[in-house]
Design an enzyme around this catalytic site. Structure first.
Site, PDB file in Angstrom:
ATOM      1  N   ASN A   9     -27.026-201.276  51.139  1.00 36.22           N
ATOM      2  CA  ASN A   9     -27.592-200.682  49.927  1.00 36.22           C
ATOM      3  C   ASN A   9     -26.554-199.720  49.350  1.00 36.22           C
ATOM      4  O   ASN A   9     -26.357-198.625  49.877  1.00 36.22           O
ATOM      5  CB  ASN A   9     -28.898-199.943  50.278  1.00 36.22           C
ATOM      6  CG  ASN A   9     -29.497-199.232  49.073  1.00 36.22           C
ATOM      7  OD1 ASN A   9     -29.013-199.368  47.947  1.00 36.22           O
ATOM      8  ND2 ASN A   9     -30.552-198.463  49.311  1.00 36.22           N
ATOM      9  N   TRP A  10     -25.908-200.173  48.292  1.00 34.92           N
ATOM     10  CA  TRP A  10     -24.817-199.376  47.718  1.00 34.92           C
ATOM     11  C   TRP A  10     -25.323-198.159  46.936  1.00 34.92           C
ATOM     12  O   TRP A  10     -24.525-197.323  46.523  1.00 34.92           O
ATOM     13  CB  TRP A  10     -23.956-200.247  46.782  1.00 34.92           C
ATOM     14  CG  TRP A  10     -23.179-201.331  47.464  1.00 34.92           C
ATOM     15  CD1 TRP A  10     -23.295-201.756  48.773  1.00 34.92           C
ATOM     16  CD2 TRP A  10     -22.144-202.133  46.885  1.00 34.92           C
ATOM     17  NE1 TRP A  10     -22.409-202.769  49.016  1.00 34.92           N
ATOM     18  CE2 TRP A  10     -21.682-203.027  47.875  1.00 34.92           C
ATOM     19  CE3 TRP A  10     -21.573-202.198  45.610  1.00 34.92           C
ATOM     20  CZ2 TRP A  10     -20.670-203.970  47.636  1.00 34.92           C
ATOM     21  CZ3 TRP A  10     -20.563-203.133  45.375  1.00 34.92           C
ATOM     22  CH2 TRP A  10     -20.115-203.996  46.382  1.00 34.92           C
ATOM     23  N   LYS A  11     -26.619-198.111  46.658  1.00 32.51           N
ATOM     24  CA  LYS A  11     -27.191-197.022  45.858  1.00 32.51           C
ATOM     25  C   LYS A  11     -26.395-196.877  44.546  1.00 32.51           C
ATOM     26  O   LYS A  11     -25.957-197.888  44.004  1.00 32.51           O
ATOM     27  CB  LYS A  11     -27.258-195.731  46.678  1.00 32.51           C
ATOM     28  CG  LYS A  11     -28.010-195.971  48.012  1.00 32.51           C
ATOM     29  CD  LYS A  11     -28.374-194.729  48.756  1.00 32.51           C
ATOM     30  CE  LYS A  11     -29.099-195.105  50.053  1.00 32.51           C
ATOM     31  NZ  LYS A  11     -29.546-193.945  50.816  1.00 32.51           N
ATOM     32  N   HIS A  95     -38.015-198.105  48.095  1.00 33.44           N
ATOM     33  CA  HIS A  95     -37.065-197.264  48.833  1.00 33.44           C
ATOM     34  C   HIS A  95     -37.513-195.806  48.716  1.00 33.44           C
ATOM     35  O   HIS A  95     -38.044-195.387  47.675  1.00 33.44           O
ATOM     36  CB  HIS A  95     -35.656-197.439  48.263  1.00 33.44           C
ATOM     37  CG  HIS A  95     -34.618-196.773  49.120  1.00 33.44           C
ATOM     38  ND1 HIS A  95     -34.357-195.429  49.052  1.00 33.44           N
ATOM     39  CD2 HIS A  95     -33.810-197.270  50.086  1.00 33.44           C
ATOM     40  CE1 HIS A  95     -33.422-195.122  49.940  1.00 33.44           C
ATOM     41  NE2 HIS A  95     -33.064-196.224  50.585  1.00 33.44           N
ATOM     42  N   GLU A  97     -35.976-193.182  48.137  1.00 28.59           N
ATOM     43  CA  GLU A  97     -35.436-192.454  46.977  1.00 28.59           C
ATOM     44  C   GLU A  97     -36.214-192.805  45.714  1.00 28.59           C
ATOM     45  O   GLU A  97     -36.407-191.955  44.837  1.00 28.59           O
ATOM     46  CB  GLU A  97     -33.931-192.746  46.842  1.00 28.59           C
ATOM     47  CG  GLU A  97     -33.148-192.010  47.931  1.00 28.59           C
ATOM     48  CD  GLU A  97     -31.893-192.700  48.414  1.00 28.59           C
ATOM     49  OE1 GLU A  97     -31.377-193.588  47.729  1.00 28.59           O
ATOM     50  OE2 GLU A  97     -31.429-192.336  49.521  1.00 28.59           O
ATOM     51  N   GLU A 167     -37.482-196.976  57.185  1.00 24.61           N
ATOM     52  CA  GLU A 167     -36.443-195.980  56.908  1.00 24.61           C
ATOM     53  C   GLU A 167     -37.064-194.588  56.961  1.00 24.61           C
ATOM     54  O   GLU A 167     -37.631-194.112  55.962  1.00 24.61           O
ATOM     55  CB  GLU A 167     -35.840-196.213  55.523  1.00 24.61           C
ATOM     56  CG  GLU A 167     -35.129-197.533  55.375  1.00 24.61           C
ATOM     57  CD  GLU A 167     -34.033-197.460  54.319  1.00 24.61           C
ATOM     58  OE1 GLU A 167     -32.882-197.733  54.664  1.00 24.61           O
ATOM     59  OE2 GLU A 167     -34.321-197.097  53.182  1.00 24.61           O
ATOM     60  N   GLY A 173     -29.139-190.562  55.026  1.00 19.37           N
ATOM     61  CA  GLY A 173     -28.040-189.758  54.498  1.00 19.37           C
ATOM     62  C   GLY A 173     -27.848-188.440  55.210  1.00 19.37           C
ATOM     63  O   GLY A 173     -27.126-187.565  54.731  1.00 19.37           O
ATOM     64  N   SER A 213     -28.923-193.670  58.438  1.00 16.63           N
ATOM     65  CA  SER A 213     -27.709-193.287  59.167  1.00 16.63           C
ATOM     66  C   SER A 213     -27.264-194.327  60.191  1.00 16.63           C
ATOM     67  O   SER A 213     -26.803-193.975  61.278  1.00 16.63           O
ATOM     68  CB  SER A 213     -27.891-191.905  59.813  1.00 16.63           C
ATOM     69  OG  SER A 213     -28.086-190.926  58.813  1.00 16.63           O
ATOM     70  N   GLY A 234     -26.878-197.577  54.291  1.00 15.09           N
ATOM     71  CA  GLY A 234     -26.510-196.855  53.077  1.00 15.09           C
ATOM     72  C   GLY A 234     -25.034-196.476  53.109  1.00 15.09           C
ATOM     73  O   GLY A 234     -24.155-197.305  52.932  1.00 15.09           O
ATOM     74  N   GLY A 235     -24.752-195.217  53.405  1.00 16.76           N
ATOM     75  CA  GLY A 235     -23.389-194.677  53.334  1.00 16.76           C
ATOM     76  C   GLY A 235     -22.322-195.549  53.988  1.00 16.76           C
ATOM     77  O   GLY A 235     -21.240-195.751  53.419  1.00 16.76           O
TER      78      GLY A 235
HETATM   79  P1  13P Z   1     -27.841-194.000  54.979  1.00 18.57           P
HETATM   80  O1  13P Z   1     -27.344-195.153  55.819  1.00 18.57           O
HETATM   81  O2  13P Z   1     -26.784-193.406  54.106  1.00 18.57           O
HETATM   82  O3  13P Z   1     -28.569-192.995  55.813  1.00 18.57           O
HETATM   83  O4  13P Z   1     -28.925-194.613  53.950  1.00 18.57           O
HETATM   84  C1  13P Z   1     -29.926-195.422  54.439  1.00 18.57           C
HETATM   85  C2  13P Z   1     -30.637-196.039  53.300  1.00 18.57           C
HETATM   86  O5  13P Z   1     -31.294-195.367  52.534  1.00 18.57           O
HETATM   87  C3  13P Z   1     -30.487-197.489  53.103  1.00 18.57           C
HETATM   88  O6  13P Z   1     -31.387-197.972  52.169  1.00 18.57           O
END
Ligand code: 13P
Length: 252
Positions: A9-11, A95, A97, A167, A173, A213, A234-235
């Site tokens: 997930n590149w956000k 998600h 967010e 999640e 994050g 994470s 994510g990251g």
């Molecule tokens: P991180 O891997 O940066 O914690 O993010 C997880 C995430 O929200 C994937 O959708």
């Protein structure tokens, strides 16, 4: 056992040229063996271009959210029809967010899940508790409610093709991953919830990803848990070597 599934997930990251570079490196870094499924969820602006880059490869495309209507006067929104048109196979829905920053409700996720399936998109349905909810012993209530809404209008056959992603909000994050035991505990709970709502055979095959994470050094221990079928990253997916290392760690 479902095939492992790793989603990046590149956000809200990557310009067009950066996105193409990352997708090409990921594409070329994956061996052609088909023992694992991989998808990238880049921003809307680059999906069409990445479709060209990934055509004929084993990497699928996912969107990060969508509106439930096929078209209409919804300024700023993107429809399932549009996502299908530019080559998406999957769409991430609910998600944390989207829920916590943009106010997306369980009802909205319910409608979007139905709309995604109506347009032959596979929903990746995210659930997860906040730190406060965990600390007040509400984790199971929260993920149960979110899952029940997300799958309420989904048939057993559709549910068996859908994806759940646990999640925990406190792990996203933050560098603070759920332990493999904590992930397994919630994943087992989710699988039992799906068994109750959609039947045992669906619960056995529905893929339940863990997100929060996930890094190259913890991916193997998370996926080793019997009910963890993959990762929503994510990251660590913004850097090709680290994303490829996660995929490699999750190979069966
Ligand atoms: P991180 O891997 O940066 O914690 O993010 C997880 C995430 O929200 C994937 O959708």
């Amino acid at each position: 056992m479902p095939r492992p599934f790793i989603v990046g997930n590149w956000k809200m990251h990557k310009t067009l040229s950066e996105a193409r570079d990352l997708a090409i490196t990921v594409r070329d870094g994956l061996s052609t063996s088909s023992d694992i499924d991989v998808a990238l969820a880049p921003p809307f602006t680059v999906i069409g271009s990445l479709h060209e880059v990934l055509k004929g490869s084993s990497v699928s495309l996912a969107a990060q959210t969508m509106h439930e209507a096929a078209k209409g006067a919804f300024t700023g929104e993107i429809s399932p029809l549009m996502l299908k048109d530019v080559g998406c196979t999957y769409v991430i829905l609910g998600h944390s967010e989207r829920r916590h920053i943009f106010g997306e409700t369980d009802q909205a996720v319910m409608k979007k899940a139905r709309a995604a399936l109506d347009h032959a998109l596979i929903p990746i349905l995210c659930v997860g508790e906040t730190l406060q909810e965990r600390e007040t012993s509400r984790t199971f209530d929260v993920v149960d409610r979110q899952t029940e809404h997300a799958l309420r209008h989904v048939t057993p056959e559709e549910a068996s093709r859908s994806v759940l992603a646990y999640e925990p909000v406190w792990a996203i994050g933050t560098g603070r991953t759920a332990s493999p035991e904590q992930a397994q505990e919630v994943h087992t709970f989710l699988r039992k919830a799906v068994a109750r709502s959609h039947g045992d055979s669906v619960a056995r095959v529905i893929r339940i990803l863990y997100g929060g994470s996930v890094k190259p050094d913890n991916a193997a221990s998370l996926i080793a848990e019997p009910d963890v079928d993959g990762a929503l990253v994510g990251g660590a997916c913004l850097d090709a070597p680290s994303f490829l290392a996660i995929v490699a760690a999750c190979r069966p």
